[in-house]
Design a protein around this motif. Structure first.
Motif, PDB file in Angstrom:
ATOM      1  N   GLU A 189       0.823  -1.211   0.000  1.00  0.00           N
ATOM      2  CA  GLU A 189       0.000   0.000   0.000  1.00  0.00           C
ATOM      3  C   GLU A 189       0.859   1.264   0.000  1.00  0.00           C
ATOM      4  O   GLU A 189       0.669   2.140  -0.863  1.00  0.00           O
ATOM      5  CB  GLU A 189      -0.963   0.001   1.182  1.00  0.00           C
ATOM      6  N   PRO A 190       1.824   1.406   0.928  1.00  0.00           N
ATOM      7  CA  PRO A 190       2.647   2.618   0.874  1.00  0.00           C
ATOM      8  C   PRO A 190       3.522   2.699  -0.377  1.00  0.00           C
ATOM      9  O   PRO A 190       3.781   3.801  -0.880  1.00  0.00           O
ATOM     10  CB  PRO A 190       3.485   2.569   2.149  1.00  0.00           C
ATOM     11  N   LEU A 191       3.947   1.566  -0.933  1.00  0.00           N
ATOM     12  CA  LEU A 191       4.716   1.603  -2.175  1.00  0.00           C
ATOM     13  C   LEU A 191       3.842   2.047  -3.344  1.00  0.00           C
ATOM     14  O   LEU A 191       4.269   2.833  -4.191  1.00  0.00           O
ATOM     15  CB  LEU A 191       5.352   0.242  -2.466  1.00  0.00           C
ATOM     16  N   PHE A 192       2.621   1.541  -3.394  1.00  0.00           N
ATOM     17  CA  PHE A 192       1.694   1.988  -4.435  1.00  0.00           C
ATOM     18  C   PHE A 192       1.477   3.495  -4.315  1.00  0.00           C
ATOM     19  O   PHE A 192       1.520   4.219  -5.314  1.00  0.00           O
ATOM     20  CB  PHE A 192       0.358   1.244  -4.342  1.00  0.00           C
ATOM     21  N   ASP A 193       1.240   3.968  -3.106  1.00  0.00           N
ATOM     22  CA  ASP A 193       1.035   5.398  -2.883  1.00  0.00           C
ATOM     23  C   ASP A 193       2.256   6.212  -3.316  1.00  0.00           C
ATOM     24  O   ASP A 193       2.116   7.293  -3.893  1.00  0.00           O
ATOM     25  CB  ASP A 193       0.710   5.680  -1.418  1.00  0.00           C
ATOM     26  N   ALA A 194       3.445   5.696  -3.045  1.00  0.00           N
ATOM     27  CA  ALA A 194       4.675   6.408  -3.412  1.00  0.00           C
ATOM     28  C   ALA A 194       4.839   6.502  -4.926  1.00  0.00           C
ATOM     29  O   ALA A 194       5.365   7.488  -5.444  1.00  0.00           O
ATOM     30  CB  ALA A 194       5.890   5.715  -2.796  1.00  0.00           C
ATOM     31  N   ALA A 195       4.370   5.495  -5.643  1.00  0.00           N
ATOM     32  CA  ALA A 195       4.511   5.477  -7.104  1.00  0.00           C
ATOM     33  C   ALA A 195       3.324   6.119  -7.821  1.00  0.00           C
ATOM     34  O   ALA A 195       3.450   6.523  -8.978  1.00  0.00           O
ATOM     35  CB  ALA A 195       4.678   4.044  -7.595  1.00  0.00           C
ATOM     36  N   ARG A 196       2.195   6.240  -7.161  1.00  0.00           N
ATOM     37  CA  ARG A 196       0.930   6.626  -7.813  1.00  0.00           C
ATOM     38  C   ARG A 196       1.021   7.906  -8.632  1.00  0.00           C
ATOM     39  O   ARG A 196       0.535   7.965  -9.763  1.00  0.00           O
ATOM     40  CB  ARG A 196      -0.170   6.752  -6.751  1.00  0.00           C
ATOM     41  N   ASP A 197       1.616   8.941  -8.092  1.00  0.00           N
ATOM     42  CA  ASP A 197       1.670  10.209  -8.813  1.00  0.00           C
ATOM     43  C   ASP A 197       2.633  10.197  -9.994  1.00  0.00           C
ATOM     44  O   ASP A 197       2.654  11.133 -10.784  1.00  0.00           O
ATOM     45  CB  ASP A 197       2.034  11.342  -7.855  1.00  0.00           C
ATOM     46  N   LYS A 198       3.425   9.143 -10.115  1.00  0.00           N
ATOM     47  CA  LYS A 198       4.364   9.014 -11.238  1.00  0.00           C
ATOM     48  C   LYS A 198       3.827   8.070 -12.319  1.00  0.00           C
ATOM     49  O   LYS A 198       4.516   7.781 -13.279  1.00  0.00           O
ATOM     50  CB  LYS A 198       5.715   8.525 -10.733  1.00  0.00           C
ATOM     51  N   LEU A 199       2.598   7.582 -12.148  1.00  0.00           N
ATOM     52  CA  LEU A 199       2.014   6.657 -13.107  1.00  0.00           C
ATOM     53  C   LEU A 199       1.266   7.411 -14.201  1.00  0.00           C
ATOM     54  O   LEU A 199       0.397   8.228 -13.918  1.00  0.00           O
ATOM     55  CB  LEU A 199       1.049   5.696 -12.406  1.00  0.00           C
ATOM     56  N   GLU A 200       1.638   7.124 -15.439  1.00  0.00           N
ATOM     57  CA  GLU A 200       0.964   7.698 -16.587  1.00  0.00           C
ATOM     58  C   GLU A 200      -0.399   7.033 -16.766  1.00  0.00           C
ATOM     59  O   GLU A 200      -0.563   5.857 -16.424  1.00  0.00           O
ATOM     60  CB  GLU A 200       1.789   7.413 -17.850  1.00  0.00           C
ATOM     61  N   PRO A 201      -1.383   7.749 -17.331  1.00  0.00           N
ATOM     62  CA  PRO A 201      -2.618   7.062 -17.718  1.00  0.00           C
ATOM     63  C   PRO A 201      -2.265   5.909 -18.662  1.00  0.00           C
ATOM     64  O   PRO A 201      -1.454   6.061 -19.571  1.00  0.00           O
ATOM     65  CB  PRO A 201      -3.422   8.154 -18.428  1.00  0.00           C
TER      66      PRO A 201
END
Length: 90
Positions: A29-41
Motif C-alpha cells: 500500500e505505501p509503495l503503491f502510494d509512493a509510485a501513484r503520482d508518477k504513473l501515466e494514464p
C-alpha cells in the motif's frame, strides 16, 4: 535502479508505464502510494502474491478495486497477480 524504493522513488524525475510490486507484503500500500503520482494514464501496476497472501494483501486488492481511477483485475497466475491499470490521473 538499486536502493530503498521509499528513498529512490521521490528522486526519480520521470513517469512509469509499469510498476512491479514484489516486496514485504505490508509495504504494498505505501509503495503503491509512493509510485501513484508518477504513473501515466494507461500504466500498469503488477502486484505479486495477492492470492497466496490474501490475509495481508486483501485490503490492498479491495482498495484498488474500489478506486474509480483504476481498472483492476486479479489473474490466478502462480500465487495471484493483481493488474490495476491507471485509467486517468486522480
Amino acid at each position: 535502479m538499486p536502493g530503498d524504493a521509499f528513498e529512490t522513488l521521490p528522486s526519480i524525475d520521470d513517469v512509469f508505464d509499469v510498476v512491479f510490486l514484489d516486496a514485504e507484503k505490508e509495504l504494498y500500500e505505501p509503495l503503491f502510494d509512493a509510485a501513484r503520482d508518477k504513473l501515466e494514464p494507461g500504466a500498469v501496476v503488477i502486484a505479486d502474491n495477492v492470492l497466496s497472501h490474501e490475509e495481508v494483501l486483501g485490503a490492498y486488492s479491495r482498495a484498488r478495486q474500489a478506486d474509480p481511477t483504476l481498472e483492476s483485475v486479479t489473474l490466478p497466475l502462480d500465487r495471484g497477480w493483481r493488474f490495476p491499470p491507471v485509467l486517468r490521473n486522480r
